[in-house]
Structure formats: C-alpha cells, structure tokens
Design a protein around this motif. Structure first.
Motif, PDB file in Angstrom:
ATOM      1  N   TYR A  24       0.819  -1.205   0.000  1.00 50.92           N
ATOM      2  CA  TYR A  24       0.000   0.000   0.000  1.00 50.92           C
ATOM      3  C   TYR A  24       0.860   1.266   0.000  1.00 50.92           C
ATOM      4  O   TYR A  24       0.430   2.324  -0.409  1.00 50.92           O
ATOM      5  N   TRP A  36      -6.369   5.593  -8.781  1.00 56.42           N
ATOM      6  CA  TRP A  36      -6.437   5.883  -7.342  1.00 56.42           C
ATOM      7  C   TRP A  36      -7.574   5.123  -6.676  1.00 56.42           C
ATOM      8  O   TRP A  36      -7.458   4.684  -5.534  1.00 56.42           O
ATOM      9  N   ASP A  37      -8.685   4.963  -7.371  1.00 56.06           N
ATOM     10  CA  ASP A  37      -9.804   4.194  -6.815  1.00 56.06           C
ATOM     11  C   ASP A  37      -9.364   2.745  -6.561  1.00 56.06           C
ATOM     12  O   ASP A  37      -9.624   2.196  -5.493  1.00 56.06           O
ATOM     13  N   ASN A  38      -8.676   2.151  -7.511  1.00 55.54           N
ATOM     14  CA  ASN A  38      -8.170   0.790  -7.327  1.00 55.54           C
ATOM     15  C   ASN A  38      -7.182   0.719  -6.169  1.00 55.54           C
ATOM     16  O   ASN A  38      -7.212  -0.211  -5.369  1.00 55.54           O
ATOM     17  N   HIS A  39      -6.300   1.703  -6.084  1.00 51.18           N
ATOM     18  CA  HIS A  39      -5.276   1.731  -5.033  1.00 51.18           C
ATOM     19  C   HIS A  39      -5.899   1.835  -3.638  1.00 51.18           C
ATOM     20  O   HIS A  39      -5.461   1.173  -2.696  1.00 51.18           O
ATOM     21  N   LEU A  40      -6.919   2.648  -3.515  1.00 47.26           N
ATOM     22  CA  LEU A  40      -7.516   2.906  -2.200  1.00 47.26           C
ATOM     23  C   LEU A  40      -8.566   1.887  -1.775  1.00 47.26           C
ATOM     24  O   LEU A  40      -8.740   1.633  -0.582  1.00 47.26           O
ATOM     25  N   HIS A  41      -9.268   1.289  -2.733  1.00 44.41           N
ATOM     26  CA  HIS A  41     -10.436   0.490  -2.368  1.00 44.41           C
ATOM     27  C   HIS A  41     -10.381  -0.981  -2.751  1.00 44.41           C
ATOM     28  O   HIS A  41     -11.139  -1.772  -2.190  1.00 44.41           O
ATOM     29  N   LEU A  42      -9.542  -1.367  -3.688  1.00 42.50           N
ATOM     30  CA  LEU A  42      -9.487  -2.763  -4.108  1.00 42.50           C
ATOM     31  C   LEU A  42      -8.241  -3.416  -3.535  1.00 42.50           C
ATOM     32  O   LEU A  42      -7.119  -3.021  -3.843  1.00 42.50           O
ATOM     33  N   ARG A  43      -8.428  -4.400  -2.683  1.00 41.33           N
ATOM     34  CA  ARG A  43      -7.315  -5.070  -2.023  1.00 41.33           C
ATOM     35  C   ARG A  43      -7.230  -6.530  -2.453  1.00 41.33           C
ATOM     36  O   ARG A  43      -8.247  -7.199  -2.641  1.00 41.33           O
TER      37      ARG A  43
END
Length: 83
Positions: A24, A36-43
C-alpha cells in the motif's frame, strides 16, 4: 498469534494495530481517478507469504514490517520500518 517486536520482544498481537499490506505504500503510477480508486479500495487477499505493516500501539510505538504466511500463520520476519 504472537509477534516478536525487535525492541520489546515477543508480544500478543492485541498490542499491535494491523495497518494492511506493505504494498500500500507504493503509489499508483498514474494520476487518473480509476488508478487511485483501485489503489484505495481494491485489495488483494493472497494465500501465502505477505508483507504487512503493524503498529506497536501499546508498546514502543514503532511501525513494523511483518513477513508472514496467511495459510500457515507462520511469521518469518519482523523488522522496524524506520531506524
């Protein structure tokens, strides 16, 4: 589960705050909203060895990089993030 803090020694995991994957810390290569959406919300939820960030909340107040196996629960390495 017990973590061995490099400064405090073996401790119960309840003394620590789990902050997530150490991956992260790497920002996305792109500045677009989808990246950024993928980075912050998809794990990812990998089976096997992972590197995680843990904070020794009720101990020495240090950030730790923990290498552990999510299948066997074996902790192979614990190191300080900053020295």
């Amino acid at each position: 589960m017990r973590l061995t803090c490099p400064l405090c020694g073996p401790r119960d995991r309840r003394e620590f705050y789990y902050s997530g994957s150490a991956d992260y810390l790497t920002r996305p290569a792109t500045d677009d909203a989808a990246g950024w959406d993928n980075h912050l919300h998809l794990r990812d939820n990998p089976a096997g060895e992972t590197r995680d960030l843990w904070y020794h909340e009720t101990g020495c107040a240090q950030w730790l990089l923990v290498t552990r196996d999510t299948v066997t629960h074996v902790i192979s390495k614990v190191e300080l993030v900053a020295k």
